[in-house]
Design an enzyme around this catalytic site. Sequence first.
Site, PDB file in Angstrom:
ATOM      1  N   THR A 177      81.041  17.746  16.334  1.00  0.00           N
ATOM      2  CA  THR A 177      82.437  17.746  16.777  1.00  0.00           C
ATOM      3  C   THR A 177      83.060  19.135  16.748  1.00  0.00           C
ATOM      4  O   THR A 177      82.739  19.954  15.900  1.00  0.00           O
ATOM      5  CB  THR A 177      83.277  16.778  15.921  1.00  0.00           C
ATOM      6  OG1 THR A 177      82.801  15.467  16.136  1.00  0.00           O
ATOM      7  CG2 THR A 177      84.756  16.812  16.245  1.00  0.00           C
ATOM      8  N   THR A 183      86.757  16.414  11.337  1.00  0.00           N
ATOM      9  CA  THR A 183      85.347  16.223  11.676  1.00  0.00           C
ATOM     10  C   THR A 183      84.643  15.540  10.512  1.00  0.00           C
ATOM     11  O   THR A 183      84.912  15.847   9.355  1.00  0.00           O
ATOM     12  CB  THR A 183      84.633  17.553  11.999  1.00  0.00           C
ATOM     13  OG1 THR A 183      83.228  17.266  12.204  1.00  0.00           O
ATOM     14  CG2 THR A 183      84.770  18.581  10.892  1.00  0.00           C
TER      15      THR A 183
HETATM   16  N1  ASP Z   1      84.165  12.476  13.695  1.00  0.00           N
HETATM   17  C1  ASP Z   1      83.233  12.362  14.772  1.00  0.00           C
HETATM   18  C2  ASP Z   1      83.010  10.918  15.097  1.00  0.00           C
HETATM   19  O1  ASP Z   1      82.960  10.124  14.186  1.00  0.00           O
HETATM   20  C3  ASP Z   1      81.899  12.940  14.465  1.00  0.00           C
HETATM   21  C4  ASP Z   1      81.920  14.301  13.855  1.00  0.00           C
HETATM   22  O2  ASP Z   1      82.940  14.811  13.454  1.00  0.00           O
HETATM   23  O3  ASP Z   1      80.859  14.873  13.797  1.00  0.00           O
HETATM   24  O4  ASP Z   1      82.844  10.594  16.237  1.00  0.00           O
END
Ligand code: ASP
Length: 332
Positions: free
Chosen positions: A199, A250
């Site tokens: 992300t 994230t």
């Molecule tokens: N938060 C993001 C999700 O759950 C993934 C990430 O931050 O890597 O889609």
Amino acid sequence: MTVFAASSAASAASAAPVIAIHGGAGTLSRAHISPEQEGAYHDALQQVLLAGQAVLAQGGTAVDAVCEAVRLMEECPLFNAGHGAVFTSEATHELDAALMDGATLAAGAVAGVAHVRNPVMAAREVMRQGQHVLMAGVGAERLAREAGLQMVVPAYFSTAARRAQLHAARASQSGAVLDHDGAAALAQRPLAEDRKMGTVGAVALDARGHLAAATSTGGMTNKRPGRVGDSPLIGAGTYADDRTAAVSCTGHGESFIRVAAAHDVCARMAYGCQSLAQATDDVVHGALAAIGGTGGLIAVDRRGNVCLPFNTEGMYRGLARVGEQPQTFIYR
Ligand code: ASP
């Protein structure tokens, strides 16, 4: 925790414009990483920060700055957004993005798009039109196409490294060892992204004292098709309010949704009179940790204070104030 404090003389009206970015949080694989590979991440973060800083220095809005920063990270295959997005369990891509303007509380978001080159620009278009806040799937794609945004075939988002991660995730689910190619590809990255972090996001304060936040993601490797994470959910992965802070998250999205993480930072500041440092610390190391939620967030308040807390071993991150050198970090 580290607070990147604005200069002590700064009032809400005089704080230097600032942008902060993240490129995902996760577990360290430092031992496997060459200085060159680590340097590639620092360079990428630095370039993005310089671009966002330039937008702010030229009098651009916080919304302009966060969109440009996130768009550039969507273009960079090192990060899990746009080109370089992770795969679903069916080896497809489903991208999510959101944008919020702290001045007006206007917001736009898209979920589960597979043909929009820059999902953050589609989120911006949803916000601009103003009729809806969150658009999903084919409807979101139609809106983007009608707005003249660049459309691509889904294979545009695919990279060999992400495919290797999918194989690794599938193998670890079935208890097998890491696919050899998968292990090799994974070892090219300072954070062990088979732990499903990725992300990108940006938060900014502009010269007029306005805040904005944007987040974009491919989601989590091996996710079920149709799964939507926190990133495009206003209040969960993304939030901005001039009265308090701009926040982009994230991590394990399901946890961030359950604690409404981004809005919780702002609520603690508004209702509990907490500082940015206290509020972000309590959310990342308190509310999220209490339910086993791993990840981090970036946040800026109206005085230009910046906090970049995370409860994983590392988070790709950085900040740049107008008139100062950008700073980038990966590990604690
Ligand atoms: N938060 C993001 C999700 O759950 C993934 C990430 O931050 O890597 O889609």
